[in-house]
Design an enzyme around this catalytic site. Structure first.
Site, PDB file in Angstrom:
ATOM      1  N   HIS A  92     -40.331 -34.863  -0.762  1.00 34.05           N
ATOM      2  CA  HIS A  92     -39.610 -34.106  -1.783  1.00 34.05           C
ATOM      3  C   HIS A  92     -39.241 -32.706  -1.306  1.00 34.05           C
ATOM      4  O   HIS A  92     -39.988 -32.049  -0.589  1.00 34.05           O
ATOM      5  CB  HIS A  92     -40.459 -34.001  -3.053  1.00 34.05           C
ATOM      6  CG  HIS A  92     -41.789 -33.335  -2.822  1.00 34.05           C
ATOM      7  ND1 HIS A  92     -41.968 -31.976  -2.933  1.00 34.05           N
ATOM      8  CD2 HIS A  92     -42.995 -33.852  -2.488  1.00 34.05           C
ATOM      9  CE1 HIS A  92     -43.228 -31.676  -2.687  1.00 34.05           C
ATOM     10  NE2 HIS A  92     -43.877 -32.792  -2.412  1.00 34.05           N
ATOM     11  N   ASP A  93     -38.057 -32.288  -1.672  1.00 35.36           N
ATOM     12  CA  ASP A  93     -37.578 -30.916  -1.513  1.00 35.36           C
ATOM     13  C   ASP A  93     -37.351 -30.510  -0.054  1.00 35.36           C
ATOM     14  O   ASP A  93     -37.190 -29.319   0.234  1.00 35.36           O
ATOM     15  CB  ASP A  93     -38.537 -29.919  -2.192  1.00 35.36           C
ATOM     16  CG  ASP A  93     -38.839 -30.288  -3.631  1.00 35.36           C
ATOM     17  OD1 ASP A  93     -37.881 -30.356  -4.422  1.00 35.36           O
ATOM     18  OD2 ASP A  93     -40.014 -30.538  -3.963  1.00 35.36           O
ATOM     19  N   GLY A 110     -43.609 -32.211   2.067  1.00 32.49           N
ATOM     20  CA  GLY A 110     -42.703 -31.567   1.130  1.00 32.49           C
ATOM     21  C   GLY A 110     -42.241 -30.201   1.578  1.00 32.49           C
ATOM     22  O   GLY A 110     -42.961 -29.457   2.254  1.00 32.49           O
TER      23      GLY A 110
END
Length: 246
Positions: A92-93, A110
């Site tokens: 994520h991200d 992440g």
């Protein structure tokens, strides 16, 4: 998803959660890859919107996993023309640039940022919030827990600086003069002679004052990359095996 993309059997694109997965044109997504699914961050709150944007001409091979963002104010981003080999993970991200090559089992935690034209060997692990600079190389089996500045090569557990990514620079069209300047700058900062008793910061500042090198765009980019890694909230850079901490 653009109609000119190809996805192999068993691939999962998107997920039944709020938000959006946007995939540009001319991408190849391999068998059993999972792209745009929910992140594995325990801070994710059910019902929050989350996003993934993928550019053009990427090859995402079999069994890769690429996750949407962990919150609505962020986005997982992959640029253009990246080769992401089998069983890689982009959490994520993350922010991935253009023209990168990630060998099998490269794992990004992440919020990792990868610039452009980097190359990882197999089984590389990158800690969350690390920044990987353009034209760098991450050796096979490396565990990267701090930033990798532009143009550099790291290897080992924990990954250490092992010099410039000379082969990568040549393959990407850097001139002999640019490579010579980068080598001289690297040596000044990371390979001081035993007769020089100076701190890392002093050596970096001295390099910035040396007009011949500091006015070379590639050297300026390298220094900028090092400096930014020590900004607030950043992780600093991978250590050199003969690091002078005095």
């Amino acid at each position: 998803m653009h109609c000119s993309n190809f996805s192999g059997s068993g691939a999962i694109l998107g997920a039944d959660i709020p938000g959006q997965t946007v995939i540009g044109e001319n991408n190849v997504i391999g068998h059993y890859a999972t792209v745009g699914i929910k992140c594995q961050d325990l801070k994710y709150k059910t019902g929050d919107e989350c996003f993934l944007h993928i550019g053009r001409k990427n090859e995402i091979r079999e069994y890769c996993s690429i996750h949407r963002s962990s919150k609505s104010c962020d986005c997982t981003v992959i640029g253009d023309n990246n080769l992401i080999m089998g069983s890689c993970h982009i959490a994520h991200d993350c922010k991935i640039g253009n023209n990168n090559i990630f060998a099998n089992n490269t794992l990004f935690a992440g919020h990792v940022v990868v610039e452009d034209c980097t190359h990882t060997a197999g089984a590389v692990v990158v800690h969350q919030f690390c920044h990987i600079g353009s034209y760098s190389f991450l050796g096979g089996g490396s565990v990267v827990a701090q930033d990798v500045p532009r143009y550099m090569m790291v290897a080992g557990d924990r990954a250490e600086l092992r010099g410039l990514n000379l082969e990568g620079l040549r393959r990407n069209g850097f001139s002999d003069q640019e490579v010579r300047c980068l080598r001289k700058a690297y040596q000044k900062v990371f390979m001081p002679t035993i007769t020089i008793e100076s701190s890392f910061e002093e050596r970096l500042a001295e390099l910035e004052r040396e007009n011949e090198l500091s006015e070379t765009p590639a050297v300026s980019c390298m220094v900028e990359s090092i400096r930014m890694s020590f900004d607030q909230g950043r992780r600093g850079i991978c250590k050199f095996r003969s690091w002078n901490s005095s």
